[in-house]
Design a protein around this motif. Structure first.
Motif, PDB file in Angstrom:
ATOM      1  N   GLY A 312       0.807  -1.228   0.000  1.00 51.89           N
ATOM      2  CA  GLY A 312       0.000   0.000   0.000  1.00 51.89           C
ATOM      3  C   GLY A 312       0.833   1.267   0.000  1.00 51.89           C
ATOM      4  N   ALA A 313       2.086   1.184  -0.503  1.00 56.30           N
ATOM      5  CA  ALA A 313       2.979   2.351  -0.462  1.00 56.30           C
ATOM      6  C   ALA A 313       3.079   3.067  -1.801  1.00 56.30           C
ATOM      7  CB  ALA A 313       4.371   1.924  -0.001  1.00 56.30           C
ATOM      8  N   CYS A 314       2.506   2.495  -2.865  1.00 60.05           N
ATOM      9  CA  CYS A 314       2.572   3.178  -4.171  1.00 60.05           C
ATOM     10  C   CYS A 314       1.455   2.677  -5.073  1.00 60.05           C
ATOM     11  CB  CYS A 314       3.928   2.916  -4.843  1.00 60.05           C
ATOM     12  SG  CYS A 314       4.042   1.322  -5.682  1.00 60.05           S
ATOM     13  N   PHE A 315       1.236   3.410  -6.160  1.00 58.68           N
ATOM     14  CA  PHE A 315       0.406   2.933  -7.265  1.00 58.68           C
ATOM     15  C   PHE A 315       1.353   2.515  -8.387  1.00 58.68           C
ATOM     16  CE2 PHE A 315      -2.757   6.110  -5.517  1.00 58.68           C
ATOM     17  CZ  PHE A 315      -3.698   5.168  -5.115  1.00 58.68           C
ATOM     18  N   VAL A 316       0.920   1.573  -9.219  1.00 56.84           N
ATOM     19  CA  VAL A 316       1.752   1.145 -10.356  1.00 56.84           C
ATOM     20  C   VAL A 316       1.013   1.442 -11.661  1.00 56.84           C
ATOM     21  CG1 VAL A 316       2.889  -0.808 -11.501  1.00 56.84           C
ATOM     22  CG2 VAL A 316       2.871  -0.674  -8.998  1.00 56.84           C
ATOM     23  N   VAL A 317       1.721   2.106 -12.574  1.00 53.79           N
ATOM     24  CA  VAL A 317       1.188   2.343 -13.919  1.00 53.79           C
ATOM     25  C   VAL A 317       2.205   1.741 -14.886  1.00 53.79           C
ATOM     26  CG1 VAL A 317       0.556   4.072 -15.652  1.00 53.79           C
ATOM     27  CG2 VAL A 317       0.044   4.493 -13.238  1.00 53.79           C
ATOM     28  N   LEU A 318       1.774   0.800 -15.716  1.00 53.47           N
ATOM     29  CA  LEU A 318       2.707   0.180 -16.669  1.00 53.47           C
ATOM     30  C   LEU A 318       2.912   1.105 -17.873  1.00 53.47           C
ATOM     31  CD1 LEU A 318       1.450  -3.531 -16.570  1.00 53.47           C
ATOM     32  CD2 LEU A 318       3.343  -2.505 -15.297  1.00 53.47           C
ATOM     33  N   GLU A 319       4.030   0.919 -18.547  1.00 54.21           N
ATOM     34  CA  GLU A 319       4.377   1.750 -19.704  1.00 54.21           C
ATOM     35  C   GLU A 319       3.236   1.803 -20.726  1.00 54.21           C
ATOM     36  OE1 GLU A 319       7.818   3.554 -22.061  1.00 54.21           O
ATOM     37  OE2 GLU A 319       7.584   3.078 -19.957  1.00 54.21           O
ATOM     38  N   ASN A 320       2.622   0.619 -20.979  1.00 55.72           N
ATOM     39  CA  ASN A 320       1.559   0.594 -22.004  1.00 55.72           C
ATOM     40  C   ASN A 320       0.242   1.193 -21.499  1.00 55.72           C
ATOM     41  OD1 ASN A 320       0.592  -1.407 -20.323  1.00 55.72           O
ATOM     42  ND2 ASN A 320       1.054  -3.096 -21.707  1.00 55.72           N
ATOM     43  N   GLU A 321       0.204   1.654 -20.254  1.00 54.78           N
ATOM     44  CA  GLU A 321      -1.007   2.297 -19.715  1.00 54.78           C
ATOM     45  C   GLU A 321      -0.864   3.825 -19.671  1.00 54.78           C
ATOM     46  OE1 GLU A 321      -2.562  -1.151 -16.609  1.00 54.78           O
ATOM     47  OE2 GLU A 321      -0.920   0.144 -15.936  1.00 54.78           O
ATOM     48  N   LEU A 322       0.311   4.326 -20.116  1.00 54.62           N
ATOM     49  CA  LEU A 322       0.559   5.768 -20.032  1.00 54.62           C
ATOM     50  C   LEU A 322      -0.314   6.584 -20.978  1.00 54.62           C
ATOM     51  CD1 LEU A 322       4.456   5.890 -19.665  1.00 54.62           C
ATOM     52  CD2 LEU A 322       2.783   6.625 -17.960  1.00 54.62           C
ATOM     53  N   GLU A 323      -0.804   5.930 -22.041  1.00 52.20           N
ATOM     54  CA  GLU A 323      -1.657   6.647 -23.002  1.00 52.20           C
ATOM     55  C   GLU A 323      -3.027   6.972 -22.391  1.00 52.20           C
ATOM     56  OE1 GLU A 323      -1.172   7.903 -26.028  1.00 52.20           O
ATOM     57  OE2 GLU A 323       0.927   7.289 -26.087  1.00 52.20           O
ATOM     58  N   GLY A 324      -3.462   6.161 -21.440  1.00 47.14           N
ATOM     59  CA  GLY A 324      -4.800   6.360 -20.857  1.00 47.14           C
ATOM     60  C   GLY A 324      -4.800   7.368 -19.714  1.00 47.14           C
ATOM     61  N   ASP A 325      -5.852   7.304 -18.881  1.00 49.42           N
ATOM     62  CA  ASP A 325      -6.031   8.278 -17.795  1.00 49.42           C
ATOM     63  C   ASP A 325      -5.516   7.797 -16.446  1.00 49.42           C
ATOM     64  OD1 ASP A 325      -7.199  10.187 -19.353  1.00 49.42           O
ATOM     65  OD2 ASP A 325      -9.249   9.459 -19.039  1.00 49.42           O
ATOM     66  N   LYS A 326      -4.926   6.599 -16.421  1.00 51.76           N
ATOM     67  CA  LYS A 326      -4.565   5.991 -15.140  1.00 51.76           C
ATOM     68  C   LYS A 326      -3.651   6.894 -14.299  1.00 51.76           C
ATOM     69  CE  LYS A 326      -3.795   1.295 -13.528  1.00 51.76           C
ATOM     70  NZ  LYS A 326      -3.363  -0.054 -13.839  1.00 51.76           N
ATOM     71  N   LEU A 327      -2.624   7.457 -14.941  1.00 53.73           N
ATOM     72  CA  LEU A 327      -1.674   8.318 -14.231  1.00 53.73           C
ATOM     73  C   LEU A 327      -2.397   9.519 -13.618  1.00 53.73           C
ATOM     74  CD1 LEU A 327       1.321   8.798 -13.523  1.00 53.73           C
ATOM     75  CD2 LEU A 327       1.568  10.015 -15.691  1.00 53.73           C
ATOM     76  N   THR A 342      -2.191  10.317   3.480  1.00 51.77           N
ATOM     77  CA  THR A 342      -1.523  10.090   4.772  1.00 51.77           C
ATOM     78  C   THR A 342      -1.208   8.622   4.983  1.00 51.77           C
ATOM     79  OG1 THR A 342      -2.891  11.897   5.578  1.00 51.77           O
ATOM     80  CG2 THR A 342      -1.674  10.672   7.236  1.00 51.77           C
ATOM     81  N   SER A 343      -2.146   7.761   4.578  1.00 48.55           N
ATOM     82  CA  SER A 343      -1.931   6.322   4.741  1.00 48.55           C
ATOM     83  C   SER A 343      -0.759   5.856   3.874  1.00 48.55           C
ATOM     84  CB  SER A 343      -3.220   5.576   4.380  1.00 48.55           C
ATOM     85  OG  SER A 343      -2.929   4.326   3.817  1.00 48.55           O
ATOM     86  N   MET A 344      -0.702   6.340   2.627  1.00 45.50           N
ATOM     87  CA  MET A 344       0.374   5.929   1.728  1.00 45.50           C
ATOM     88  C   MET A 344       1.720   6.485   2.202  1.00 45.50           C
ATOM     89  SD  MET A 344       0.371   5.987  -2.414  1.00 45.50           S
ATOM     90  CE  MET A 344      -0.783   4.729  -2.848  1.00 45.50           C
ATOM     91  N   GLN A 345       1.685   7.673   2.757  1.00 46.41           N
ATOM     92  CA  GLN A 345       2.893   8.300   3.314  1.00 46.41           C
ATOM     93  C   GLN A 345       3.457   7.424   4.448  1.00 46.41           C
ATOM     94  OE1 GLN A 345       1.997  12.125   5.057  1.00 46.41           O
ATOM     95  NE2 GLN A 345       3.741  13.091   4.063  1.00 46.41           N
ATOM     96  N   ARG A 346       2.547   7.002   5.318  1.00 50.40           N
ATOM     97  CA  ARG A 346       2.948   6.183   6.479  1.00 50.40           C
ATOM     98  C   ARG A 346       3.508   4.836   6.022  1.00 50.40           C
ATOM     99  NH1 ARG A 346      -1.737   5.622   8.594  1.00 50.40           N
ATOM    100  NH2 ARG A 346      -2.008   3.434   8.062  1.00 50.40           N
TER     101      ARG A 346
END
Length: 369
Positions: A312-327, A342-346
């Protein structure tokens, strides 16, 4: 050979990911004992040939080639080169008579570790990634200690006698800044700062996605984007930004020399999934979005990123998903959902090991004693 020596041999190379951790540990050791003699062993073709002397250390060269994954005639030449590298490494070890050999991976480590084994010299191995490289998996079977950076690496080292979770060595100046001071110094005082870094070589797809992202936030004066494009990709990024008519809410740099300051200033970090990048992000407890490079051996950046994501410390966006809105969706969630932020920071902070460099240095000091 007798080993009452104040010399240590460090070996690792090919990429910065193997070299920078070793230099961080060397700097930490030298700071405590200036009489310590640290010699690096690498190849003339690897990045170490440039980086190690720039950091102020002596380097000895051996000849060695990477093993081809598939069965091929070329591997005969690789084996011949390995034997040559092994004899060259033996000569170097004989000359310096080190108390210990510290290896950080890359195929140059193999002949050095085998040479150390033949002399009965202690070998300490450090693995930076969640999924270990081939050279390190081989060395781990006969070295004295295996130091790992991710808990899940343990399963790849079942045959090793002493596996210690230390984390990745980081540049100690990473911990020198406080956020408000850093923000003031980079001129991003009261703004939510999103730092986007595609690695030293840059990443065209990530650069372009970052510029589109900044464009989509044009109406929001409270968010500022900082993009390190990589030297070779800077002109492309600049002309793409001009083409999209992106406003003043993004600053483009070919390379950020004062990265510790910019990392400290950032509220959100968007980064490749290199082991060192991840270690610095978590040492500072930064929420992040990791975009693993698909162009690395064994896909180890995605393994590193998924390891963080599971905690729960990061989100993952794959290279082939950069064209979409995920980022964009993930950046918006981190900006507007304070509880999530705050939760992700912790969780990021919990995974960080800011003392890794010192911990590894003290294990090497024990060898000298």
């Amino acid at each position: 050979m007798t080993h009452e020596s104040k010399t240590l041999i460090f070996s690792g190379g090919g990429t910065g990911g193997h070299i920078y951790p070793a230099i961080s540990v060397a700097d930490c050791l030298k700071k405590a004992d200036n009489h310590l003699n640290i010699i690096f062993v690498g190849t003339k073709e690897g990045l170490e040939a440039k980086i190690v002397p720039e950091a102020g250390y002596n380097i000895e060269f051996i000849e060695v080639k990477g093993l081809k994954r598939q069965l091929t005639v070329k591997n005969i030449a690789v084996v011949m080169k390995f034997l040559k590298g092994f004899w060259q490494a033996k000569k170097i070890l004989k000359r310096y008579n080190p108390a210990c050999v510290f290896v950080t991976g890359g195929y140059v480590s193999l002949p050095v570790a085998f040479a150390a084994k033949s002399f009965g010299i202690k070998i300490i191995l450090h693995e930076q990634n969640a999924f270990p490289g081939l050279a390190n998996r081989i060395i781990s079977r006969f070295c004295d200690k295996v130091l790992i950076s991710f808990e899940e690496s343990k399963r790849y080292f079942k045959r090793s006698k002493d596996v210690i979770l230390t984390g990745n060595p980081i540049r100690l100046e990473i911990l020198n800044y406080n956020q408000s001071q850093a923000k003031r110094e980079i001129g991003a005082d009261s703004k939510t700062t999103v730092l986007i870094v595609g690695g030293s070589r840059g990443a065209e797809n990530l650069n372009r996605a970052a510029i589109r992202l900044a464009k989509s936030f044009e109406g929001n004066k409270d968010v500022h984007f900082i993009l390190s494009t990589g030297e070779k990709k800077f002109d492309d990024a600049k002309s793409y930004a001009k083409q999209l008519n992106v406003g003043a809410n993004i600053s483009l740099y070919p390379y950020i020399k004062e990265m510790p300051k910019y990392l400290a200033a950032a509220d959100i970090v968007v980064s490749r999934g290199g082991a060192i990048a991840i270690s610095e992000i978590t040492a500072l407890g930064k929420p992040s979005i990791i975009v693993p490079s698909p162009y690395v051996v064994n896909n180890h950046q995605e393994y590193n990123a998924r390891s963080l994501e599971r905690q729960g410390a990061c989100f993952v966006v794959l290279e082939n998903e950069l064209e979409g809105d995920k980022l964009k969706i993930f950046v918006e969630r981190l900006i507007y959902d304070k509880e999530l932020y705050t939760s992700m920071q912790r969780r990021s902070k919990n995974l960080g090991r800011p003392d890794a460099t010192e911990k590894i240095a003290s294990l090497l000091r024990e060898c000298i004693k």
